[in-house]
Motif scaffolding. Structure first.
Motif, short mmCIF file in Angstrom:
data_model
loop_
_atom_site.label_atom_id
_atom_site.label_comp_id
_atom_site.label_asym_id
_atom_site.label_seq_id
_atom_site.Cartn_x
_atom_site.Cartn_y
_atom_site.Cartn_z
N ILE A 166 0.87 -1.21 0.02
CA ILE A 166 0.01 -0.05 0.03
C ILE A 166 0.85 1.32 0.12
N ILE A 167 1.78 1.24 0.76
CA ILE A 167 2.87 2.34 1.02
C ILE A 167 3.30 2.65 -0.49
N LYS A 168 3.87 1.76 -1.34
CA LYS A 168 4.28 1.83 -2.52
C LYS A 168 3.21 2.35 -3.42
N ARG A 169 2.42 1.98 -3.46
CA ARG A 169 1.16 2.31 -4.42
C ARG A 169 0.96 3.68 -4.30
N TYR A 170 0.72 4.39 -3.14
CA TYR A 170 0.58 5.81 -2.61
C TYR A 170 1.78 6.75 -2.62
N SER A 171 3.03 5.94 -2.58
CA SER A 171 4.38 7.05 -2.37
C SER A 171 4.70 7.12 -4.08
N PHE A 172 4.80 6.25 -4.75
CA PHE A 172 5.55 6.11 -6.13
C PHE A 172 4.51 5.73 -7.20
N ALA A 173 4.77 6.37 -8.44
CA ALA A 173 4.00 6.15 -9.52
C ALA A 173 4.87 5.21 -10.77
N SER A 174 6.00 5.21 -10.58
CA SER A 174 7.04 4.46 -11.61
C SER A 174 7.23 3.06 -10.96
N ARG A 175 7.61 2.09 -11.99
CA ARG A 175 7.80 0.93 -11.62
C ARG A 175 9.21 0.64 -11.20
N ASP A 176 10.01 1.38 -11.52
CA ASP A 176 11.67 1.28 -11.41
C ASP A 176 12.21 1.77 -10.27
N VAL A 177 11.54 2.28 -9.18
CA VAL A 177 12.04 2.82 -8.02
C VAL A 177 12.92 1.85 -7.35
N ASP A 178 14.17 2.17 -7.05
CA ASP A 178 15.24 1.35 -6.25
C ASP A 178 14.46 0.72 -5.01
N PRO A 179 14.56 -0.66 -5.03
CA PRO A 179 13.94 -1.19 -3.67
C PRO A 179 14.43 -0.60 -2.39
N ALA A 180 15.57 -0.11 -2.27
CA ALA A 180 16.31 0.48 -1.22
C ALA A 180 15.58 1.88 -0.93
N VAL A 181 15.24 2.66 -1.85
CA VAL A 181 14.63 3.89 -1.73
C VAL A 181 13.03 3.55 -1.15
N ALA A 182 12.52 2.57 -1.92
CA ALA A 182 11.07 2.26 -1.49
C ALA A 182 10.95 1.80 -0.10
N ARG A 183 12.15 0.87 0.46
CA ARG A 183 12.18 0.40 1.86
C ARG A 183 12.39 1.62 2.69
N PHE A 184 13.26 2.65 2.35
CA PHE A 184 13.55 3.77 3.00
C PHE A 184 12.14 4.64 3.30
N ALA A 185 11.13 4.62 2.42
CA ALA A 185 10.08 5.52 2.74
C ALA A 185 9.29 4.64 3.73
N GLU A 186 9.14 3.41 3.23
CA GLU A 186 8.45 2.42 4.24
C GLU A 186 8.88 2.37 5.68
N ARG A 187 10.20 2.58 5.91
CA ARG A 187 10.81 2.55 7.27
C ARG A 187 10.36 3.83 7.71
N MET A 188 10.27 5.00 7.18
CA MET A 188 10.13 6.21 7.91
C MET A 188 8.38 6.22 8.31
N ILE A 189 7.51 5.66 7.39
CA ILE A 189 6.25 5.45 7.84
C ILE A 189 5.94 4.64 8.82
N GLU A 190 6.81 3.56 8.95
CA GLU A 190 6.71 2.55 9.85
C GLU A 190 7.04 3.07 11.46
N ALA A 191 7.91 4.06 11.31
CA ALA A 191 8.40 4.74 12.40
C ALA A 191 7.32 5.71 13.18
N THR A 192 5.94 5.99 12.31
CA THR A 192 5.30 7.15 12.83
C THR A 192 4.24 6.31 13.71
N PRO A 193 4.17 6.36 14.94
CA PRO A 193 3.30 5.56 15.79
C PRO A 193 1.85 5.59 15.31
N ILE A 194 0.81 4.72 15.54
CA ILE A 194 -0.56 4.67 14.93
C ILE A 194 -1.31 5.82 15.77
#
Length: 410
Positions: free
Chosen positions: A278-306
């Motif tokens: 879900i994070i990837k769908r709503y963060s990026f539009a291109s298909r070839d985003v570096d997996p490390a960048v996608a994971r970086f975005a995911e990590r920032m969002i994961e760090a935000t408490p619910i």
């Protein structure tokens, strides 16, 4: 606003039902909305599960966390304090002295060197100052920059009014927070404000409450993937039925989840794969985003408490700073957005630019909400041009790129 935080919360709620037990009714109500929101992401996850085991996926995430340099840049730390006592963390990157590390020469006749321009970066909802990683790396040493974490995000403290008094967060409060950071980190000299998503709204709120600061000290503004209002009309790329379900269920559901934060966080971890999709769908539009960048975005969002996600979400529906844009009318302004942004659609940036006829409007193809991570070279290039036009950096200065957001062939 920002990425998929609201939609992802629905997915979290679904998994949390198993952990919370007596919440089955609440999560059941959300079921229909979850199905609509996560359909595309879930399909991809299901396909992945046919070929890759859960343990291997976990190892891959750990490998990406250790390999990626993203978010590793640090500056001189500092603390500001909001009007309610909330501790706001910031870092300053200073301009490199002329001639490298040697001290600056004194000017003749005792004239003081002009104060440097300070570029203040404000991040979005569920992110942190590290979301500007590429731009920070490119501008380092060229111009003085301040990167700060909004209240309850990153390294900043939890909002005092929210925790002690139960006062809802609003965008005006964030504008006052930004003023506190400016007073502490850049009390003198020209300013450039750069804001992404909620950060752009924060800049607008600052202008609304402190027009004299804009008039007297601000020399340029950049608004990236943001909105001046009408966020309640955004459909997040969903069909009508899905949008209606989300709008009906989400506010109450987020509030309930925020009250059971510890249990929800466990459920959130259990649904990491779906959450990442879900994070990837709503963060990026291109298909070839570096997996490390996608994971970086995911990590920032994961760090935000619910509970922080729940705390901030209602503020966006009330946000309307259209009239505040008038304070930027005589300034160089960059308005930039990804055409594929599902969270703050590019039409909102077009509306902002329509009210600022002299603004530069840049719409980036094949880009989503986190355009500064997805296409950093475009954002950095246009930002460097804005800083040159505003006199923040000399025309001959070299602003380099840093890394890439696209996957590299092995």
């Amino acid at each position: 606003m920002s990425e998929s935080s609201a939609e992802a919360a629905l997915a979290v709620a679904s998994a949390t039902g198993a952990a919370v037990g007596n919440w089955r009714r609440a999560t059941g109500i959300a079921g229909a909305a979850i199905g609509v929101v996560a359909a595309g992401a879930a399909a991809g996850v299901a396909l992945e599960r046919m070929t890759v085991g859960r343990g291997m996926r976990k190892k891959a995430r750990l490998a990406l966390d250790s390999a990626g340099p993203y978010g590793s840049l640090r500056g001189m730390p500092g603390k500001a304090y909001a009007d309610d006592g909330t501790e706001l963390y910031y870092e300053v990157d200073e301009v490199e002295p002329e001639g490298g590390s040697a001290p600056r020469r004194r000017r003749l006749f005792g004239r003081k060197a002009p104060l440097p321009v300070t570029v203040v970066f404000s991040h979005g909802y569920c992110l942190s100052q590290d979301s500007w990683h590429f731009q920070r790396a490119a501008l380092r040493g060229v111009v003085r920059t301040v990167h700060w974490d909004q209240r309850s995000h990153g390294r900043s403290g939890r909002g005092v009014r929210q925790v002690q008094d139960g006062v809802p967060v609003d965008i005006d409060q964030l504008g006052r927070d930004l003023k506190a950071v400016v007073d502490a980190a850049a009390p003198e000299g020209p300013l450039v404000f750069v804001g992404h998503s909620m950060g752009g709204m924060t800049v607008m709120a600052l202008a609304d409450q402190y027009p004299e600061l804009i008039r007297e000290r601000v020399v340029a503004v950049a608004l990236v993937g943001t909105s001046s209002g009408r966020l309640g009309e955004v459909n997040f790329g969903l069909p009508v039925a899905g949008v209606n379900a989300v709008r009906r269920v989400l506010p109450g559901l987020l509030k309930a989840l925020g009250q059971r934060a510890e249990l929800v966080e466990k459920g959130r971890q259990a649904t990491a794969d779906l959450f990442a999709g879900i994070i990837k769908r709503y963060s990026f539009a291109s298909r070839d985003v570096d997996p490390a960048v996608a994971r970086f975005a995911e990590r920032m969002i994961e760090a935000t408490p619910i509970d922080v996600v729940a705390e901030f979400y209602p503020a966006f529906t009330d946000h309307d700073k259209t009239e505040a844009l008038a304070h930027f009318r005589d300034l160089p302004v960059l308005v930039l957005a990804g055409i594929g942004d599902l969270v703050t659609p590019s039409e909102h940036s077009e509306a902002i630019a329509g009210l600022l006829p002299d603004a530069e409007l840049v719409l980036v193809p094949d880009a989503g909400h986190l355009v500064m991570l997805e296409h950093p070279e475009v954002v950095t290039d246009r930002l460097a041009d804005l800083l040159t036009r505003a006199g923040a950096v000399p025309a001959g200065a070299t602003v380099g790129g840093y890394g890439s957001s696209t996957a590299q062939p092995g």
